[in-house]
Design a protein around this motif. Structure first.
Motif, PDB file in Angstrom:
ATOM      1  N   ALA A  40       0.845  -1.192   0.000  1.00 43.28           N
ATOM      2  CA  ALA A  40       0.000   0.000   0.000  1.00 43.28           C
ATOM      3  C   ALA A  40       0.874   1.233   0.000  1.00 43.28           C
ATOM      4  CB  ALA A  40      -0.923   0.006   1.219  1.00 43.28           C
ATOM      5  N   GLY A  41       0.471   2.234  -0.774  1.00 40.05           N
ATOM      6  CA  GLY A  41       1.237   3.471  -0.852  1.00 40.05           C
ATOM      7  C   GLY A  41       0.334   4.685  -0.931  1.00 40.05           C
ATOM      8  N   LYS A  42       0.890   5.834  -0.533  1.00 33.62           N
ATOM      9  CA  LYS A  42       0.124   7.084  -0.525  1.00 33.62           C
ATOM     10  C   LYS A  42       1.033   8.222  -0.949  1.00 33.62           C
ATOM     11  CE  LYS A  42      -1.998  10.327   2.760  1.00 33.62           C
ATOM     12  NZ  LYS A  42      -2.397  10.520   4.177  1.00 33.62           N
ATOM     13  N   LEU A  43       0.497   9.094  -1.793  1.00 31.29           N
ATOM     14  CA  LEU A  43       1.201  10.308  -2.208  1.00 31.29           C
ATOM     15  C   LEU A  43       0.200  11.455  -2.161  1.00 31.29           C
ATOM     16  CD1 LEU A  43       3.721  11.712  -3.317  1.00 31.29           C
ATOM     17  CD2 LEU A  43       2.919  11.143  -5.622  1.00 31.29           C
ATOM     18  N   GLU A  44       0.551  12.528  -1.440  1.00 30.91           N
ATOM     19  CA  GLU A  44      -0.377  13.635  -1.249  1.00 30.91           C
ATOM     20  C   GLU A  44       0.369  14.956  -1.300  1.00 30.91           C
ATOM     21  OE1 GLU A  44      -3.750  13.400   1.729  1.00 30.91           O
ATOM     22  OE2 GLU A  44      -2.486  14.917   2.691  1.00 30.91           O
ATOM     23  N   ALA A  45      -0.235  15.930  -1.971  1.00 28.38           N
ATOM     24  CA  ALA A  45       0.372  17.255  -2.086  1.00 28.38           C
ATOM     25  C   ALA A  45      -0.680  18.316  -1.772  1.00 28.38           C
ATOM     26  CB  ALA A  45       0.916  17.480  -3.494  1.00 28.38           C
ATOM     27  N   THR A  46      -0.270  19.327  -1.004  1.00 26.33           N
ATOM     28  CA  THR A  46      -1.150  20.442  -0.652  1.00 26.33           C
ATOM     29  C   THR A  46      -0.481  21.743  -1.077  1.00 26.33           C
ATOM     30  OG1 THR A  46      -2.070  19.253   1.241  1.00 26.33           O
ATOM     31  CG2 THR A  46      -2.340  21.643   1.201  1.00 26.33           C
ATOM     32  N   TYR A  47      -1.220  22.553  -1.839  1.00 23.30           N
ATOM     33  CA  TYR A  47      -0.666  23.817  -2.343  1.00 23.30           C
ATOM     34  C   TYR A  47      -1.547  24.962  -1.875  1.00 23.30           C
ATOM     35  CZ  TYR A  47       1.535  27.171  -5.470  1.00 23.30           C
ATOM     36  OH  TYR A  47       2.220  28.259  -5.971  1.00 23.30           O
ATOM     37  N   GLN A  48      -0.893  26.015  -1.372  1.00 26.31           N
ATOM     38  CA  GLN A  48      -1.611  27.200  -0.909  1.00 26.31           C
ATOM     39  C   GLN A  48      -1.902  28.122  -2.077  1.00 26.31           C
ATOM     40  OE1 GLN A  48       0.557  29.081   2.266  1.00 26.31           O
ATOM     41  NE2 GLN A  48       0.724  27.201   3.479  1.00 26.31           N
ATOM     42  N   LEU A  49      -3.193  28.264  -2.387  1.00 26.19           N
ATOM     43  CA  LEU A  49      -3.631  29.125  -3.482  1.00 26.19           C
ATOM     44  C   LEU A  49      -3.897  30.530  -2.960  1.00 26.19           C
ATOM     45  CD1 LEU A  49      -6.108  26.630  -5.134  1.00 26.19           C
ATOM     46  CD2 LEU A  49      -3.801  27.161  -5.908  1.00 26.19           C
ATOM     47  N   PRO A  50      -4.068  31.473  -3.847  1.00 24.23           N
ATOM     48  CA  PRO A  50      -4.396  32.850  -3.413  1.00 24.23           C
ATOM     49  C   PRO A  50      -5.715  32.894  -2.656  1.00 24.23           C
ATOM     50  CG  PRO A  50      -3.648  32.828  -5.693  1.00 24.23           C
ATOM     51  CD  PRO A  50      -3.844  31.400  -5.310  1.00 24.23           C
ATOM     52  N   GLU A  51      -5.898  33.958  -1.898  1.00 27.89           N
ATOM     53  CA  GLU A  51      -7.127  34.271  -1.174  1.00 27.89           C
ATOM     54  C   GLU A  51      -7.462  33.217  -0.118  1.00 27.89           C
ATOM     55  OE1 GLU A  51     -10.374  35.227  -3.690  1.00 27.89           O
ATOM     56  OE2 GLU A  51      -9.196  36.566  -4.968  1.00 27.89           O
ATOM     57  N   GLY A  52      -6.441  32.545   0.420  1.00 31.50           N
ATOM     58  CA  GLY A  52      -6.649  31.639   1.543  1.00 31.50           C
ATOM     59  C   GLY A  52      -7.117  30.248   1.188  1.00 31.50           C
ATOM     60  N   TYR A  53      -7.140  29.882  -0.078  1.00 31.41           N
ATOM     61  CA  TYR A  53      -7.540  28.541  -0.480  1.00 31.41           C
ATOM     62  C   TYR A  53      -6.361  27.580  -0.372  1.00 31.41           C
ATOM     63  CZ  TYR A  53     -11.983  30.193  -2.409  1.00 31.41           C
ATOM     64  OH  TYR A  53     -13.234  30.727  -2.563  1.00 31.41           O
ATOM     65  N   ASN A  54      -6.666  26.289  -0.051  1.00 37.06           N
ATOM     66  CA  ASN A  54      -5.686  25.207  -0.070  1.00 37.06           C
ATOM     67  C   ASN A  54      -6.228  24.089  -0.946  1.00 37.06           C
ATOM     68  OD1 ASN A  54      -3.610  26.141   1.771  1.00 37.06           O
ATOM     69  ND2 ASN A  54      -5.175  25.953   3.364  1.00 37.06           N
ATOM     70  N   LEU A  55      -5.414  23.630  -1.884  1.00 33.93           N
ATOM     71  CA  LEU A  55      -5.803  22.548  -2.782  1.00 33.93           C
ATOM     72  C   LEU A  55      -4.949  21.329  -2.459  1.00 33.93           C
ATOM     73  CD1 LEU A  55      -7.479  21.579  -5.210  1.00 33.93           C
ATOM     74  CD2 LEU A  55      -5.584  22.336  -6.685  1.00 33.93           C
ATOM     75  N   ARG A  88      -7.890  11.354  -4.803  1.00 34.21           N
ATOM     76  CA  ARG A  88      -8.561  12.254  -3.867  1.00 34.21           C
ATOM     77  C   ARG A  88      -8.234  13.703  -4.219  1.00 34.21           C
ATOM     78  NH1 ARG A  88      -6.282  14.129   1.164  1.00 34.21           N
ATOM     79  NH2 ARG A  88      -7.857  15.168   2.457  1.00 34.21           N
ATOM     80  N   LEU A  89      -9.264  14.558  -4.176  1.00 36.08           N
ATOM     81  CA  LEU A  89      -9.095  15.982  -4.433  1.00 36.08           C
ATOM     82  C   LEU A  89      -9.879  16.749  -3.376  1.00 36.08           C
ATOM     83  CD1 LEU A  89      -7.713  17.842  -6.536  1.00 36.08           C
ATOM     84  CD2 LEU A  89      -9.935  17.975  -7.698  1.00 36.08           C
ATOM     85  N   GLN A  90      -9.236  17.716  -2.733  1.00 36.86           N
ATOM     86  CA  GLN A  90      -9.896  18.489  -1.679  1.00 36.86           C
ATOM     87  C   GLN A  90      -9.562  19.959  -1.815  1.00 36.86           C
ATOM     88  OE1 GLN A  90      -9.932  17.127   2.519  1.00 36.86           O
ATOM     89  NE2 GLN A  90      -8.962  19.081   3.013  1.00 36.86           N
ATOM     90  N   LEU A  91     -10.579  20.784  -1.656  1.00 32.92           N
ATOM     91  CA  LEU A  91     -10.421  22.235  -1.656  1.00 32.92           C
ATOM     92  C   LEU A  91     -10.903  22.746  -0.308  1.00 32.92           C
ATOM     93  CD1 LEU A  91      -9.667  24.787  -3.299  1.00 32.92           C
ATOM     94  CD2 LEU A  91     -12.093  24.920  -3.956  1.00 32.92           C
ATOM     95  N   SER A  92     -10.055  23.475   0.387  1.00 32.77           N
ATOM     96  CA  SER A  92     -10.422  24.003   1.695  1.00 32.77           C
ATOM     97  C   SER A  92     -10.067  25.482   1.764  1.00 32.77           C
ATOM     98  CB  SER A  92      -9.704  23.231   2.814  1.00 32.77           C
ATOM     99  OG  SER A  92      -8.305  23.341   2.681  1.00 32.77           O
ATOM    100  N   LYS A  93     -10.740  26.170   2.676  1.00 34.71           N
ATOM    101  CA  LYS A  93     -10.483  27.596   2.824  1.00 34.71           C
ATOM    102  C   LYS A  93     -10.970  28.088   4.178  1.00 34.71           C
ATOM    103  CE  LYS A  93     -11.241  32.203   0.963  1.00 34.71           C
ATOM    104  NZ  LYS A  93     -11.934  33.079   0.022  1.00 34.71           N
ATOM    105  N   ALA A  94     -10.156  28.949   4.778  1.00 35.85           N
ATOM    106  CA  ALA A  94     -10.607  29.718   5.925  1.00 35.85           C
ATOM    107  C   ALA A  94     -11.246  30.978   5.354  1.00 35.85           C
ATOM    108  CB  ALA A  94      -9.446  30.062   6.842  1.00 35.85           C
ATOM    109  N   VAL A  95     -12.573  30.950   5.181  1.00 38.34           N
ATOM    110  CA  VAL A  95     -13.279  32.053   4.534  1.00 38.34           C
ATOM    111  C   VAL A  95     -13.066  33.352   5.296  1.00 38.34           C
ATOM    112  CG1 VAL A  95     -15.518  32.867   3.743  1.00 38.34           C
ATOM    113  CG2 VAL A  95     -14.968  30.436   3.632  1.00 38.34           C
ATOM    114  N   SER A  96     -13.068  33.242   6.610  1.00 39.64           N
ATOM    115  CA  SER A  96     -12.818  34.398   7.457  1.00 39.64           C
ATOM    116  C   SER A  96     -12.342  33.879   8.798  1.00 39.64           C
ATOM    117  CB  SER A  96     -14.098  35.237   7.607  1.00 39.64           C
ATOM    118  OG  SER A  96     -15.071  34.500   8.325  1.00 39.64           O
ATOM    119  N   GLU A  97     -12.194  34.761   9.754  1.00 35.37           N
ATOM    120  CA  GLU A  97     -11.794  34.323  11.079  1.00 35.37           C
ATOM    121  C   GLU A  97     -12.879  33.479  11.746  1.00 35.37           C
ATOM    122  OE1 GLU A  97     -10.709  37.642  13.394  1.00 35.37           O
ATOM    123  OE2 GLU A  97      -8.882  38.105  12.260  1.00 35.37           O
ATOM    124  N   THR A  98     -14.077  33.549  11.232  1.00 35.68           N
ATOM    125  CA  THR A  98     -15.186  32.843  11.866  1.00 35.68           C
ATOM    126  C   THR A  98     -15.700  31.665  11.044  1.00 35.68           C
ATOM    127  OG1 THR A  98     -16.811  34.346  10.868  1.00 35.68           O
ATOM    128  CG2 THR A  98     -15.931  34.921  13.050  1.00 35.68           C
TER     129      THR A  98
END
Length: 787
Positions: free
Chosen positions: A432-447, A485-495
């Protein structure tokens, strides 16, 4: 349900300063890390009502009164830096816990822990079987063929309460050999005693498995850690022993016993788990290549053996002149032990890195090789024949029977030589193997993008002479699964923060091997689609949202949806679907009052098809038709017989809790929980029905579903705590629970299909489930706190 925790940075910082001997703050909260409060709680609690289901694992199943004794002592000697800790929980209950610790910070420590865990069968059992709890069970006699006749020989008048108890004692020692090097040792001893529900025979008769097990485990670990390298390695050993190697069942129905001059006692012997042991060497570690790059690894080797002698059950069989289950009996020259040996090698490496400020990478690879080196040997043999053309199979010892052994006067020979019974060693490999990459996009998005690979290789039984697979369903030696697997996350604001992810998996594998060899490719069992090995496509979505609009309010939303599609097969699981929606919330009404709540809804569905006959062939015979009483092999068996089931399970849960300070001295709180689970069994089928000697075969699928099962649990818990003075409190707890279910798997329907009645075994034993239970607990305790 999610639990919410709040912490203050000042507290964490102060705790860290305490460890390294820095100045401490003087507030009461920080002082708890150096001079924590101890407490002793003494009281009495009473339960009234029925809670057989709810009390399976705490031992309180009905009207009962117990002392409420809890102790939590924590003492620190500032001059020597030593800690003394002692705690007990539920001391007067069957699920009691005790723990004592003594340590000198940064030098050494020792702890001793004891846990007791009960497990009670919630159903009421009445039986005439003698010897429950021992390894000899005696039934009413030999020769009876109906439940009525069997019960008359041994009436079900005795109440049996089945339960087990697990007693676990653990000794742990830690010694710091030098600033970066420490040694941990632990010894665990676990005894499990009691008896649990069992069964025997093709015509079901009640039996109880005697439990008298002991498990011992030793772990020795050497730990090394500095700023760059961390290592942990050592030895682990476990030993399992069973005081009972088999159960001797005597008597019973003629359908489960062979009554003859050589088997007058009517013995049937059933094996129990035999003694075994395992030893493991392991080494885990991590290395910091730089501030942004870290590597990890794991390696272990496990040697497991099972070489307990089979002589106790073999000698008992031979001395009694009995046959074993399904006609099994040892023969001259058969092996006395399995000589089982399984060796498992495990290796894993991992790497996490941040090559640039906006990119993070994670990769790991894991390989497991479980090699079964147990020799394949014959342990017994039996003869097989049919007494009529109805397809009924009978087992016989010694040689083929004469016509006197068959009611019809004819023995239809299946095999001219006995069938030998042997073991089936099986190897298993997993990569079993796993490869994962996370890139910080503009405006606080993470892909985040990831890929998982899983390959499984397994051995299975092959006839060494014919080279054919001898299993009961088709089999493949290898499966491979790829998951993207594909994930998009974001801290929209402090809340507000959230994420959305999508996973797609695809599994396939090597060529299928048909069961019982290629000559039986059209046998119904080869149309079964075994779910763990079948081709599968999976699509899964997940949405998470965390919203804190104010300092007082926070909400967490979680939504999941997954769908599986399996490779086409005439029998087995075709597709499935699961959905989950949950919402958790926390609200500070005021500095003195807090409110929390949650709700969840989940649905699990599966589409399964059962298939037993193919019109392309007249052999082998259709099982469903031949099992009908009085039917011949050909009657009504020219149509494919199908069950089409769309099973569904729906769960709903709601909870609400409130706690706070009513006055400076009075604390109040409570919560209510409600859970409801509904299982649905809509089934359509054209399987023949049998009435008055006639088989009726529907021309199309018709609804033949089973009744739904609905189970509901409601729980209300209230408490109040009043401070008598600075060091002592009075606490009152009130808990009301109700469990209600119409689960027919515990019971059986009456002939009219209008109500549930106790389930009755062939020997007359009855099992009754209390399907509407409610109980109330009231407890009062005095709590004294000191330093």
């Amino acid at each position: 349900m999610n639990k919410h925790f709040t912490s203050r940075l000042t507290i964490i910082a102060a705790a860290l300063m305490t460890v390294y001997g820095q100045a401490q703050a003087e507030d009461d909260e920080v002082r708890q890390y150096s001079k924590p409060d101890s407490s002793i709680s003494i009281g009495v609690g009473g339960t009234q009502g029925d809670r057989e289901q709810m009390g399976k694992y705490d031992g309180v199943t009905g009207d009962d009164t117990h002392a409420l004794v809890d102790v939590d002592i924590r003492k620190r000697d500032d001059t020597t830096g030593t800690w003394l800790k002692f705690s007990t929980h539920n001391l007067d209950y069957e699920n009691r816990e005790l723990k004592a610790e003594y340590e000198q910070q940064g030098n050494w420590g020792v702890s001793l822990e004891y846990n007791q865990t009960p497990s009670r069968n919630p159903n009421a059992i009445k039986t005439g079987v003698w010897g429950v709890g021992s390894n000899t069970l005696t039934y009413g006699g030999i020769g009876t063929t109906t439940a009525t006749a069997q019960a008359a020989l041994n009436p079900a008048t005795g109440d049996v309460h089945l339960s087990t108890r697990r007693d676990t004692t653990t000794l742990s020692i830690v010694k710091h050999l030098m600033p970066n090097l420490s040694f941990n040792f632990s010894f665990k001893n676990e005894d499990k005693t009691g008896s649990r529900a069992w069964g025997r025979g093709v015509n079901p008769e009640f039996a109880a498995e005697p439990i008298n097990w002991n498990i011992r485990q030793i772990d020795g670990i050497l730990n090394y850690a500095d700023k760059v390298l961390q290592l942990s390695g050592g030895f682990s050993g476990s030993w399992f022993s069973n005081a009972n190697s088999f159960v001797d069942t005597i008597g019973g129905s003629q359908l489960n016993q062979t009554a003859s001059t050589t088997n007058a006692a009517g013995h049937t012997f059933i094996s129990l788990p035999l003694d075994n042991q395992a030893y493991q060497l392991f080494l885990d570690g991590g290395y910091n290549f730089s501030k942004t790059t870290r590597g990890t690894f794991k390696a272990s080797y496990t040697h497991g053996t099972q070489n307990a002698s089979l002589s106790p059950i073999t000698n008992a069989l031979l001395n009694s002149g009995a046959r074993g289950t399904n006609g099994f009996i040892p023969f001259s020259g058969a092996q006395e032990g399995l000589d089982g040996e399984v060796n498992t090698k495990l290796m894993e490496i991992g790497l996490s890195a941040r090559p640039i400020s906006k990119l993070s990478l994670v990769a790991n690879l894991r390989y497991q090789d479980r090699e079964d080196k147990t020799p394949m040997r014959a342990f017994g043999r039996y003869w097989t024949y049919r007494c009529s053309t109805t397809g009924t199979t009978t087992y016989y010892l010694g040689s083929l029977p004469t016509s006197a052994n068959c009611a019809s006067g004819t023995a239809n020979t299946i095999s001219a030589s006995p069938t030998e019974i042997d073991n089936n060693p099986r190897d298993f490999k997993n990569l079993a193997g796993k490869l994962e990459a996370t890139y910080q996009l503009p405006e606080g998005y993470n892909l985040t993008a990831g890929y998982n690979y899983d390959k499984r290789e397994r051995g299975f039984e092959i006839d060494p002479t014919a080279g054919e697979y001898l299993g009961v369903v088709k089999m493949r030696g290898k499966t491979e699964e790829d998951t993207w697997r594909l994930q998009l996350s974001k801290a929209v604001s402090e809340t507000v923060s959230g994420s959305i992810s999508y996973l797609h998996s695809k599994r396939d594998g090597s060529t299928w091997h048909v069961a019982e060899g290629a000559a039986d490719a059209d046998h119904p069992i080869n149309f079964v689609n075994p779910a763990p090995y079948a081709d599968r496509k999976r699509n899964q979505w997940r949405v998470m949202l965390d919203w804190a609009p104010t300092d007082a309010l926070s909400l967490q939303l979680n939504m999941e949806h997954a769908k599986d599609e399996y490779g086409a097969g005439k029998s087995g699981l075709h597709d499935g679907k699961t959905q989950l929606v949950s919402l958790d919330g926390f609200y500070n009404i005021s500095p003195d009052w807090q409110l929390n709540g949650w709700l969840s809804h989940d649905t699990n569905e599966s589409h399964t098809i059962g298939y037993t006959y193919d019109t392309r062939t007249t052999t082998p015979i259709n099982w469903a038709c031949t099992s009908a009483p009085g039917a011949t092999i050909s009657a009504g068996c020219t149509t494919d017989l199908i069950w089409d089931a769309n099973l569904k399970d729906v769960g709903n849960s709601i909870g609400l809790g409130l706690k706070g300070n009513a006055t400076a001295k009075l604390k109040l709180g409570g919560n209510v929980q409600w859970t409801r689970n509904k299982s649905e069994y809509p089934i359509a089928s054209n399987v023949p029905t049998y009435y008055s000697g006639t088989l009726a075969v529907p021309t199309s699928l018709s609804k033949q579903g089973l009744p739904d099962i609905t189970t509901t649990l409601t729980r209300l818990a209230l408490y109040g705590e009043y401070a008598l003075d600075k060091n002592s409190d009075i606490r009152v707890d009130l808990v009301h629970e109700r469990w209600k279910s119409d689960d027919w798997t515990f019971m059986e329907w009456n002939a009219a299909g209008t109500s549930l009645v106790p389930f009755t075994y062939m020997d007359g034993t009855t099992v009754t489930a209390n399907q509407d239970q409610s109980a109330t607990f009231l407890g009062v305790r005095y709590i004294y706190k000191f330093q």
